[in-house]
Design a protein around this motif. Structure first.
Motif, PDB file in Angstrom:
ATOM      1  N   LEU A  35       0.855  -1.183   0.000  1.00  0.00           N
ATOM      2  CA  LEU A  35       0.000   0.000   0.000  1.00  0.00           C
ATOM      3  C   LEU A  35       0.894   1.236   0.000  1.00  0.00           C
ATOM      4  O   LEU A  35       1.808   1.347   0.826  1.00  0.00           O
ATOM      5  N   PHE A  36       0.647   2.138  -0.930  1.00  0.00           N
ATOM      6  CA  PHE A  36       1.450   3.355  -1.059  1.00  0.00           C
ATOM      7  C   PHE A  36       0.574   4.576  -0.827  1.00  0.00           C
ATOM      8  O   PHE A  36      -0.587   4.604  -1.233  1.00  0.00           O
ATOM      9  N   THR A  37       1.147   5.572  -0.187  1.00  0.00           N
ATOM     10  CA  THR A  37       0.487   6.860  -0.006  1.00  0.00           C
ATOM     11  C   THR A  37       1.329   7.900  -0.730  1.00  0.00           C
ATOM     12  O   THR A  37       2.540   7.985  -0.513  1.00  0.00           O
ATOM     13  N   ARG A  38       0.665   8.686  -1.584  1.00  0.00           N
ATOM     14  CA  ARG A  38       1.400   9.664  -2.382  1.00  0.00           C
ATOM     15  C   ARG A  38       0.678  11.008  -2.364  1.00  0.00           C
ATOM     16  O   ARG A  38      -0.533  11.081  -2.212  1.00  0.00           O
ATOM     17  N   THR A  39       1.466  12.054  -2.565  1.00  0.00           N
ATOM     18  CA  THR A  39       0.925  13.379  -2.822  1.00  0.00           C
ATOM     19  C   THR A  39       1.435  13.798  -4.198  1.00  0.00           C
ATOM     20  O   THR A  39       2.424  13.248  -4.684  1.00  0.00           O
ATOM     21  N   ARG A  40       0.749  14.767  -4.815  1.00  0.00           N
ATOM     22  CA  ARG A  40       1.106  15.120  -6.191  1.00  0.00           C
ATOM     23  C   ARG A  40       1.101  16.618  -6.412  1.00  0.00           C
ATOM     24  O   ARG A  40       0.406  17.366  -5.737  1.00  0.00           O
ATOM     25  N   LEU A  41       1.859  17.019  -7.428  1.00  0.00           N
ATOM     26  CA  LEU A  41       1.792  18.370  -7.971  1.00  0.00           C
ATOM     27  C   LEU A  41       0.753  18.357  -9.071  1.00  0.00           C
ATOM     28  O   LEU A  41       0.678  17.402  -9.849  1.00  0.00           O
ATOM     29  N   CYS A  42      -0.047  19.416  -9.162  1.00  0.00           N
ATOM     30  CA  CYS A  42      -1.094  19.425 -10.186  1.00  0.00           C
ATOM     31  C   CYS A  42      -0.585  19.940 -11.533  1.00  0.00           C
ATOM     32  O   CYS A  42      -1.211  19.709 -12.559  1.00  0.00           O
ATOM     33  N   GLY A  43       0.528  20.631 -11.553  1.00  0.00           N
ATOM     34  CA  GLY A  43       1.068  21.149 -12.806  1.00  0.00           C
ATOM     35  C   GLY A  43       0.702  22.597 -13.073  1.00  0.00           C
ATOM     36  O   GLY A  43       1.236  23.227 -13.982  1.00  0.00           O
ATOM     37  N   ASN A  44      -0.199  23.143 -12.297  1.00  0.00           N
ATOM     38  CA  ASN A  44      -0.574  24.542 -12.438  1.00  0.00           C
ATOM     39  C   ASN A  44       0.491  25.398 -11.745  1.00  0.00           C
ATOM     40  O   ASN A  44       0.662  25.311 -10.533  1.00  0.00           O
TER      41      ASN A  44
END
Length: 104
Positions: free
Chosen positions: A29-38
């Motif tokens: 199980l992985f937990t990730r956060t992301r950049l939206c690119g805006n």
């Protein structure tokens, strides 16, 4: 063949532990956060403002690895199921040893 009482108790305890589990599954199980690119979004400059967390479960299905995106609630169930799977392996190994002692 009758089992010695200490082995009977040990096997009965293992059976109760096994019966107390609801789900069991393998994988990670992985937990990730992301950049939206805006470039105007706060996530572009502040790592603490990244979007998420997003939960991904990876597991083997036949000969390939499958990934599923999960909700927070599903991730909690999968996390518990993965822990149960690890516990199951340990309990079954203990049961195997106790059975071997009882047979020999």
């Amino acid at each position: 063949m009758s089992l010695p009482s200490d082995l009977q108790l040990r096997i009965a305890a293992l059976q109760r532990a096994l019966a107390s589990m609801d789900y069991a599954c393998s994988g990670s199980l992985f937990t990730r956060t992301r950049l939206c690119g805006n470039p105007n979004c706060h996530c572009a400059t502040d790592p603490d403002a990244r979007h998420g967390p997003y939960f991904t479960w990876a597991h083997r299905d036949r000969d390939r690895i499958v990934h599923h995106i999960l909700t927070r609630e599903q991730a909690q169930v999968v996390r518990r199921a993965i822990l149960h799977q690890r516990t199951l392996r340990k309990l079954l190994a203990q049961w195997d040893r106790a059975s071997t002692l009882a047979i020999l």
